[in-house]
Scaffold this motif. Structure first.
Motif, mmCIF file in Angstrom:
data_model
loop_
_atom_site.group_PDB
_atom_site.id
_atom_site.type_symbol
_atom_site.label_atom_id
_atom_site.label_comp_id
_atom_site.label_asym_id
_atom_site.label_seq_id
_atom_site.Cartn_x
_atom_site.Cartn_y
_atom_site.Cartn_z
ATOM 1 N N VAL A 154 50.567 72.622 115.222
ATOM 2 C CA VAL A 154 51.882 72.692 115.855
ATOM 3 C C VAL A 154 52.964 72.131 114.937
ATOM 4 O O VAL A 154 54.153 72.255 115.227
ATOM 5 C CB VAL A 154 51.894 71.935 117.203
ATOM 6 C CG1 VAL A 154 50.982 72.617 118.206
ATOM 7 C CG2 VAL A 154 51.516 70.469 117.020
ATOM 8 N N GLN A 155 52.561 71.513 113.814
ATOM 9 C CA GLN A 155 53.523 70.984 112.848
ATOM 10 C C GLN A 155 53.928 72.027 111.804
ATOM 11 O O GLN A 155 54.789 71.756 110.965
ATOM 12 C CB GLN A 155 52.936 69.753 112.133
ATOM 13 C CG GLN A 155 52.604 68.603 113.065
ATOM 14 C CD GLN A 155 53.795 68.148 113.899
ATOM 15 O OE1 GLN A 155 54.908 68.055 113.381
ATOM 16 N NE2 GLN A 155 53.565 67.876 115.174
ATOM 17 N N ASN A 156 53.312 73.204 111.861
ATOM 18 C CA ASN A 156 53.668 74.283 110.935
ATOM 19 C C ASN A 156 55.153 74.640 111.087
ATOM 20 O O ASN A 156 55.687 74.663 112.195
ATOM 21 C CB ASN A 156 52.785 75.504 111.235
ATOM 22 C CG ASN A 156 53.028 76.660 110.298
ATOM 23 O OD1 ASN A 156 54.000 77.393 110.462
ATOM 24 N ND2 ASN A 156 52.142 76.843 109.341
ATOM 25 N N GLU A 157 55.826 74.914 109.964
ATOM 26 C CA GLU A 157 57.264 75.187 110.001
ATOM 27 C C GLU A 157 57.596 76.427 110.832
ATOM 28 O O GLU A 157 58.611 76.467 111.531
ATOM 29 C CB GLU A 157 57.811 75.334 108.575
ATOM 30 C CG GLU A 157 57.949 74.014 107.835
ATOM 31 C CD GLU A 157 58.803 72.998 108.581
ATOM 32 O OE1 GLU A 157 59.889 73.374 109.068
ATOM 33 O OE2 GLU A 157 58.381 71.843 108.705
ATOM 34 N N LYS A 158 56.742 77.447 110.750
ATOM 35 C CA LYS A 158 56.986 78.644 111.568
ATOM 36 C C LYS A 158 56.906 78.301 113.049
ATOM 37 O O LYS A 158 57.710 78.778 113.861
ATOM 38 C CB LYS A 158 55.969 79.734 111.225
ATOM 39 C CG LYS A 158 56.251 80.484 109.945
ATOM 40 C CD LYS A 158 55.303 81.666 109.805
ATOM 41 C CE LYS A 158 55.656 82.504 108.575
ATOM 42 N NZ LYS A 158 54.740 83.668 108.417
ATOM 43 N N VAL A 159 55.943 77.478 113.391
ATOM 44 C CA VAL A 159 55.764 77.095 114.785
ATOM 45 C C VAL A 159 56.986 76.323 115.284
ATOM 46 O O VAL A 159 57.482 76.552 116.389
ATOM 47 C CB VAL A 159 54.483 76.254 114.961
ATOM 48 C CG1 VAL A 159 54.369 75.737 116.393
ATOM 49 C CG2 VAL A 159 53.259 77.090 114.596
ATOM 50 N N LYS A 160 57.483 75.419 114.473
ATOM 51 C CA LYS A 160 58.680 74.666 114.851
ATOM 52 C C LYS A 160 59.868 75.604 115.073
ATOM 53 O O LYS A 160 60.658 75.424 116.005
ATOM 54 C CB LYS A 160 59.008 73.639 113.772
ATOM 55 C CG LYS A 160 58.002 72.499 113.668
ATOM 56 C CD LYS A 160 58.389 71.531 112.555
ATOM 57 C CE LYS A 160 57.400 70.389 112.430
ATOM 58 N NZ LYS A 160 57.748 69.465 111.322
ATOM 59 N N GLN A 161 59.977 76.616 114.203
ATOM 60 C CA GLN A 161 61.067 77.573 114.334
ATOM 61 C C GLN A 161 60.925 78.392 115.617
ATOM 62 O O GLN A 161 61.893 78.577 116.359
ATOM 63 C CB GLN A 161 61.084 78.510 113.123
ATOM 64 C CG GLN A 161 62.185 79.553 113.177
ATOM 65 C CD GLN A 161 62.102 80.538 112.023
ATOM 66 O OE1 GLN A 161 61.316 80.367 111.095
ATOM 67 N NE2 GLN A 161 62.901 81.584 112.088
ATOM 68 N N TRP A 162 59.712 78.852 115.894
ATOM 69 C CA TRP A 162 59.490 79.637 117.114
ATOM 70 C C TRP A 162 59.757 78.790 118.348
ATOM 71 O O TRP A 162 60.438 79.231 119.278
ATOM 72 C CB TRP A 162 58.055 80.163 117.154
ATOM 73 C CG TRP A 162 57.707 81.097 116.050
ATOM 74 C CD1 TRP A 162 58.556 81.893 115.330
ATOM 75 C CD2 TRP A 162 56.394 81.329 115.514
ATOM 76 N NE1 TRP A 162 57.860 82.599 114.379
ATOM 77 C CE2 TRP A 162 56.534 82.279 114.462
ATOM 78 C CE3 TRP A 162 55.124 80.831 115.792
ATOM 79 C CZ2 TRP A 162 55.452 82.741 113.721
ATOM 80 C CZ3 TRP A 162 54.036 81.289 115.055
ATOM 81 C CH2 TRP A 162 54.197 82.229 114.032
ATOM 82 N N ALA A 163 59.238 77.570 118.360
ATOM 83 C CA ALA A 163 59.410 76.701 119.530
ATOM 84 C C ALA A 163 60.879 76.355 119.770
ATOM 85 O O ALA A 163 61.303 76.167 120.913
ATOM 86 C CB ALA A 163 58.583 75.428 119.359
ATOM 87 N N SER A 164 61.666 76.285 118.693
ATOM 88 C CA SER A 164 63.088 75.967 118.846
ATOM 89 C C SER A 164 63.817 77.030 119.653
ATOM 90 O O SER A 164 64.865 76.765 120.245
ATOM 91 C CB SER A 164 63.751 75.806 117.474
ATOM 92 O OG SER A 164 63.947 77.059 116.828
ATOM 93 N N LEU A 165 63.255 78.254 119.719
ATOM 94 C CA LEU A 165 63.906 79.343 120.436
ATOM 95 C C LEU A 165 63.843 79.161 121.955
ATOM 96 O O LEU A 165 64.452 79.936 122.694
ATOM 97 C CB LEU A 165 63.285 80.692 120.041
ATOM 98 C CG LEU A 165 63.439 81.065 118.562
ATOM 99 C CD1 LEU A 165 62.719 82.369 118.261
ATOM 100 C CD2 LEU A 165 64.910 81.171 118.164
ATOM 101 N N LEU A 166 63.133 78.145 122.417
ATOM 102 C CA LEU A 166 63.177 77.796 123.836
ATOM 103 C C LEU A 166 64.521 77.161 124.200
ATOM 104 O O LEU A 166 64.868 77.062 125.366
ATOM 105 C CB LEU A 166 62.035 76.834 124.183
ATOM 106 C CG LEU A 166 60.616 77.391 124.019
ATOM 107 C CD1 LEU A 166 59.585 76.284 124.205
ATOM 108 C CD2 LEU A 166 60.364 78.534 124.994
ATOM 109 N N ASP A 167 65.270 76.756 123.182
ATOM 110 C CA ASP A 167 66.578 76.101 123.358
ATOM 111 C C ASP A 167 67.697 77.090 123.032
ATOM 112 O O ASP A 167 67.696 77.721 121.976
ATOM 113 C CB ASP A 167 66.647 74.891 122.421
ATOM 114 C CG ASP A 167 67.866 74.018 122.665
ATOM 115 O OD1 ASP A 167 68.956 74.576 122.910
ATOM 116 O OD2 ASP A 167 67.737 72.787 122.578
#
Length: 274
Positions: A12-25
């Motif tokens: 979950v610390q992968n940069e792509k994952v962080k970018q995808w998860a940010s789209l919840l905001d």
């Protein structure tokens, strides 16, 4: 058949994952111009359309859902050819969808460009939302507008974000089927009136019931906030008001139910009134 092995992301610390998860905001959706959809049905609906899909991410334990696997292997349209496919751990799926029970697949899409020409088609039927804040209500109204063949939906300022994950889920794919335009109603409504579009709202003091009103004219149906109704500024723009008659003891219908009743009466008059 495509035999390539898709990239596996487990952290979950992968940069792509962080970018995808940010789209919840919403802030990050606005900044990136992207949003998330989740579940097999919504991804299939997106693949049928012309919306740009950047990435499809699926649960590596469950594999690609059968319907999507078939679509991937048989569909060579531009929509599918440019898609990045990624397999991810259950933890990544949960982080990016904000759910305890993550779906088997989610996708990252570019926001949808809507054509405003649809607002002024011959005998247009457009649904205009003024301050509708509940994502379930907004999504249901979009589904109903799609179901009756409306030309477009307009979200005015103060409405829930179209790309809120709950709104997206509630549309059940209808956001890919008709133009949905985010706009300033104080600019758009006067323009519609100049083009001889009837702006119709609801009122308990209305002279017309929704069944006696003539819905065959070019019409924009204005639906207001769940508790306050139409804002005073928007109400001043209304040309006609209608009331939904109720024979029982219910005090009122919620905005999504009321909108659906009105849209289906419009459909009846336009298509089935012989």
């Amino acid at each position: 058949m495509n035999e390539q092995i898709d990239q596996l992301i487990s952290s979950v610390q992968n940069e792509k994952v962080k970018q995808w998860a940010s789209l919840l905001d919403k802030k990050y959706r606005d900044r990136s111009g992207q949003f998330l959809i989740e579940g097999v049905h919504l991804v299939l609906e997106a693949l049928k359309g012309t919306t740009q899909i950047a990435t499809i991410v699926y649960d590596n334990e469950r594999g690609i859902p059968a319907e999507l696997k078939y679509k991937r292997e048989t569909n060579d349209t531009p929509v599918t050819l440019g898609v990045e496919w990624v397999q991810a751990s259950r933890a990544v799926m949960a982080k990016c969808t904000g759910t305890d029970t993550p779906p088997p697949v989610f996708a990252v899409l570019s926001k949808i460009a809507a054509d405003k020409k649809a607002l002024y088609r011959d005998k247009c039927l457009v649904v205009v939302l003024d301050g509708v804040r509940d994502p379930g209500n907004a999504g249901t109204i979009i589904r109903s507008a799609d179901a009756v063949g409306a030309d477009a939906v307009v979200l005015g300022k103060g409405c829930v974000d179209l790309y809120n994950p709950k709104t997206v889920r509630s549309t059940m794919g209808s956001l890919f089927h008709l133009p949905i335009i985010e706009a300033d109603l104080m600019e758009l409504l006067p323009e519609a009136r100049e083009r001889n579009v009837k702006l119709v709202g609801t009122s308990l003091q209305a002279e017309h019931t929704c069944y006696s009103y003539d819905w065959t004219h070019p019409t924009w149906l204005l639906l207001g906030n769940e508790s306050e109704g139409l804002s005073p500024a928007v109400r001043e723009q209304v040309d006609e008001s209608v009331i939904i008659p109720m024979a029982g003891q219910a005090e009122s219908l919620n905005v999504a139910m009321a909108g659906t009743v009105l849209l289906y009466e419009s459909l009846r008059q336009r298509k089935y009134d012989s």
